[in-house]
Design a protein around this motif. Structure first.
Motif, short mmCIF file in Angstrom:
data_model
loop_
_atom_site.label_atom_id
_atom_site.label_comp_id
_atom_site.label_asym_id
_atom_site.label_seq_id
_atom_site.Cartn_x
_atom_site.Cartn_y
_atom_site.Cartn_z
N LEU A 233 -13.70 -60.39 -34.72
CA LEU A 233 -12.77 -60.23 -33.29
C LEU A 233 -11.13 -59.99 -33.68
O LEU A 233 -10.69 -59.18 -32.77
N GLU A 234 -10.56 -60.61 -34.66
CA GLU A 234 -9.33 -60.20 -34.84
C GLU A 234 -8.98 -58.72 -35.62
O GLU A 234 -7.99 -58.46 -35.77
N ASN A 235 -10.20 -57.97 -35.74
CA ASN A 235 -10.26 -56.54 -36.16
C ASN A 235 -10.35 -55.52 -35.27
O ASN A 235 -10.74 -54.57 -35.88
N LEU A 236 -10.61 -55.86 -33.85
CA LEU A 236 -11.10 -54.85 -33.01
C LEU A 236 -10.10 -54.12 -32.56
O LEU A 236 -8.85 -54.31 -32.28
N VAL A 237 -10.45 -52.72 -32.33
CA VAL A 237 -9.43 -51.83 -31.62
C VAL A 237 -10.19 -51.10 -30.52
O VAL A 237 -11.43 -50.93 -30.47
N SER A 238 -9.36 -50.47 -29.77
CA SER A 238 -9.96 -49.50 -28.75
C SER A 238 -10.08 -47.93 -29.10
O SER A 238 -8.96 -47.38 -29.76
N VAL A 239 -11.00 -47.53 -28.83
CA VAL A 239 -11.16 -46.00 -29.14
C VAL A 239 -11.64 -45.35 -27.79
O VAL A 239 -12.52 -45.82 -27.16
N ASP A 240 -11.01 -44.18 -27.54
CA ASP A 240 -11.46 -43.40 -26.38
C ASP A 240 -12.54 -43.25 -26.39
O ASP A 240 -13.16 -43.05 -25.14
N GLU A 241 -13.50 -42.57 -27.37
CA GLU A 241 -14.66 -42.24 -27.33
C GLU A 241 -15.76 -43.26 -27.11
O GLU A 241 -17.12 -42.87 -26.70
N ARG A 242 -15.39 -44.45 -27.22
CA ARG A 242 -16.25 -45.65 -27.00
C ARG A 242 -16.18 -46.28 -25.77
O ARG A 242 -14.91 -46.86 -25.30
N GLN A 243 -17.03 -46.87 -25.29
CA GLN A 243 -16.92 -47.75 -24.20
C GLN A 243 -16.33 -49.10 -24.26
O GLN A 243 -16.00 -49.73 -23.32
N ARG A 244 -16.73 -49.42 -25.51
CA ARG A 244 -16.13 -50.80 -25.77
C ARG A 244 -15.45 -51.09 -27.07
O ARG A 244 -15.33 -49.79 -27.75
N LEU A 245 -14.91 -52.11 -27.37
CA LEU A 245 -14.11 -52.40 -28.57
C LEU A 245 -14.94 -52.26 -29.77
O LEU A 245 -16.05 -52.55 -29.79
N ILE A 246 -14.29 -51.58 -30.89
CA ILE A 246 -14.95 -51.33 -32.32
C ILE A 246 -14.02 -52.15 -33.50
O ILE A 246 -13.06 -52.20 -32.96
N SER A 247 -14.65 -52.46 -34.52
CA SER A 247 -14.06 -52.88 -35.53
C SER A 247 -13.11 -51.61 -36.43
O SER A 247 -13.39 -50.62 -36.20
N SER A 248 -11.85 -52.06 -36.51
CA SER A 248 -10.96 -51.39 -37.32
C SER A 248 -11.38 -50.70 -38.61
O SER A 248 -10.84 -50.02 -39.40
N GLN A 249 -12.48 -51.67 -39.03
CA GLN A 249 -12.77 -51.30 -40.46
C GLN A 249 -13.98 -50.29 -40.61
O GLN A 249 -14.12 -49.68 -41.65
N THR A 250 -14.53 -49.93 -39.46
CA THR A 250 -15.28 -48.57 -39.30
C THR A 250 -14.46 -47.17 -39.38
O THR A 250 -13.36 -47.20 -39.38
N LYS A 251 -15.10 -46.05 -39.87
CA LYS A 251 -14.57 -44.98 -39.98
C LYS A 251 -13.87 -44.41 -38.71
O LYS A 251 -12.67 -43.89 -38.86
N MET A 252 -14.65 -44.64 -37.43
CA MET A 252 -14.03 -44.15 -36.26
C MET A 252 -12.77 -45.05 -36.04
O MET A 252 -11.80 -44.72 -35.43
N GLY A 253 -12.90 -46.34 -36.19
CA GLY A 253 -11.74 -47.41 -35.76
C GLY A 253 -10.59 -47.38 -36.60
O GLY A 253 -9.41 -47.11 -36.35
N LYS A 254 -10.85 -46.43 -38.01
CA LYS A 254 -9.72 -46.41 -38.95
C LYS A 254 -9.03 -45.28 -38.39
O LYS A 254 -7.79 -44.75 -38.53
N SER A 255 -9.61 -44.19 -37.84
CA SER A 255 -9.11 -42.64 -37.55
C SER A 255 -8.47 -42.71 -36.36
O SER A 255 -7.76 -42.34 -36.08
N ALA A 256 -9.11 -43.36 -35.15
CA ALA A 256 -8.63 -43.32 -33.72
C ALA A 256 -8.40 -44.63 -33.17
O ALA A 256 -8.05 -44.50 -31.88
N GLY A 257 -8.64 -45.63 -33.65
CA GLY A 257 -8.28 -47.12 -33.17
C GLY A 257 -6.95 -47.24 -32.63
O GLY A 257 -5.78 -46.87 -33.34
N LYS A 258 -7.01 -47.87 -31.48
CA LYS A 258 -5.72 -48.24 -30.94
C LYS A 258 -5.58 -49.88 -31.14
O LYS A 258 -6.39 -50.51 -30.42
N SER A 259 -4.40 -50.42 -31.73
CA SER A 259 -4.60 -51.66 -31.77
C SER A 259 -4.34 -52.39 -30.23
O SER A 259 -3.67 -51.86 -29.42
N LEU A 260 -4.81 -53.55 -30.40
CA LEU A 260 -4.73 -54.38 -29.03
C LEU A 260 -3.51 -55.39 -28.80
O LEU A 260 -3.33 -55.90 -29.73
#
Length: 249
Positions: free
Chosen positions: A222-249
């Protein structure tokens, strides 16, 4: 298609690796064929292309009765949610003996029932391990967009209340499902994440070691979740997409 022919097809797809995996989960060796879930799903698709839904449903129950673990997994994928009634679900749940089979039944059959939430409220107080796990599994599954389930804020309020009430369960398979449900709720959106984080921290600071376990394991994600425009819900900042496009909450 006959049950014995399908059992033989499963055996043709078996491997020592997956047989050992199944046995490690606590499934008796004589009930394990040793087939990956991916292969089971491929076989289910093949069968469903060749027979009508009502025949597949009947075949599913026949396979379930075979005693083989992989045949039970396949059976659930063949059963028609429309044809499945409360008696059928109770019959299946009475014979669930492992966490993976519990989750499989919940995510592929029960969640598709119009009144699936009634099972959450019914089973969360059950003393049997896999009935109680099923309640939290259904909570988690209902929060995943791919299941196309409509969950209201009132439903979420109920879920969080149930989690808070039952987070002190000492059983590993129940604790893991409780933490899982908490994490899936938190992934829905930023507002819910804030509420879930408050509850997770409360559990993490609890005098109960079981509640602390649930809170601690939920916070890891939960403490590593970020918002990504391409995704409907929050994802982990540790994923490839989360690392490249994530927006901190």
């Amino acid at each position: 298609m006959k049950r014995d022919d399908i059992i033989n097809s499963l055996k043709e797809r078996s491997s020592i690796k997956y047989h050992q995996n199944v046995v490690r989960m606590g499934i008796p060796e004589h009930n394990s064929i040793g087939v990956s879930t991916g292969e089971v799903r491929k076989l289910a698709k093949k069968i469903n292309k060749h027979i009508p839904a009502y025949e597949a449903h009947e075949l599913g129950f026949s396979l379930w009765q075979s005693g083989y673990h992989e045949a039970k997994l396949l059976a659930v994928l063949l059963m028609d949610p429309v044809e499945t009634n409360e008696t059928d679900i109770e019959r299946l749940m009475q014979e669930v003996y492992s966490w993976d089979l519990c989750d499989h039944v919940c995510k592929n059959l029960i969640i598709l029932q119009p009144k699936f939430q009634e099972y959450i409220y019914k089973w969360c107080d059950d003393t049997k391990t896999y009935y109680k796990r099923a309640a939290f599994c259904l909570m988690a599954a209902s929060c995943v967009p791919s299941n196309k389930v409509q969950v209201t804020r009132e439903d979420i309020d109920d879920y969080l209340h149930i989690i808070r009430k039952h987070a002190d369960d000492e059983r590993t398979h129940v604790k893991k499902a409780t933490s899982w449900a908490l994490r899936e709720i938190g992934k829905k959106d930023a507002d819910l994440l804030e509420r879930v984080l408050i509850l997770a921290h409360e559990l993490h600071n609890s005098p109960s070691k079981h509640e602390r376990w649930v809170g601690r394991h939920a916070l890891k994600e939960l403490e590593n979740l970020v918002s990504v425009d391409e995704r409907q819900r929050l994802i982990s900042s540790q994923t490839k997409m989360g690392k490249s496009a994530g927006k901190s909450l």
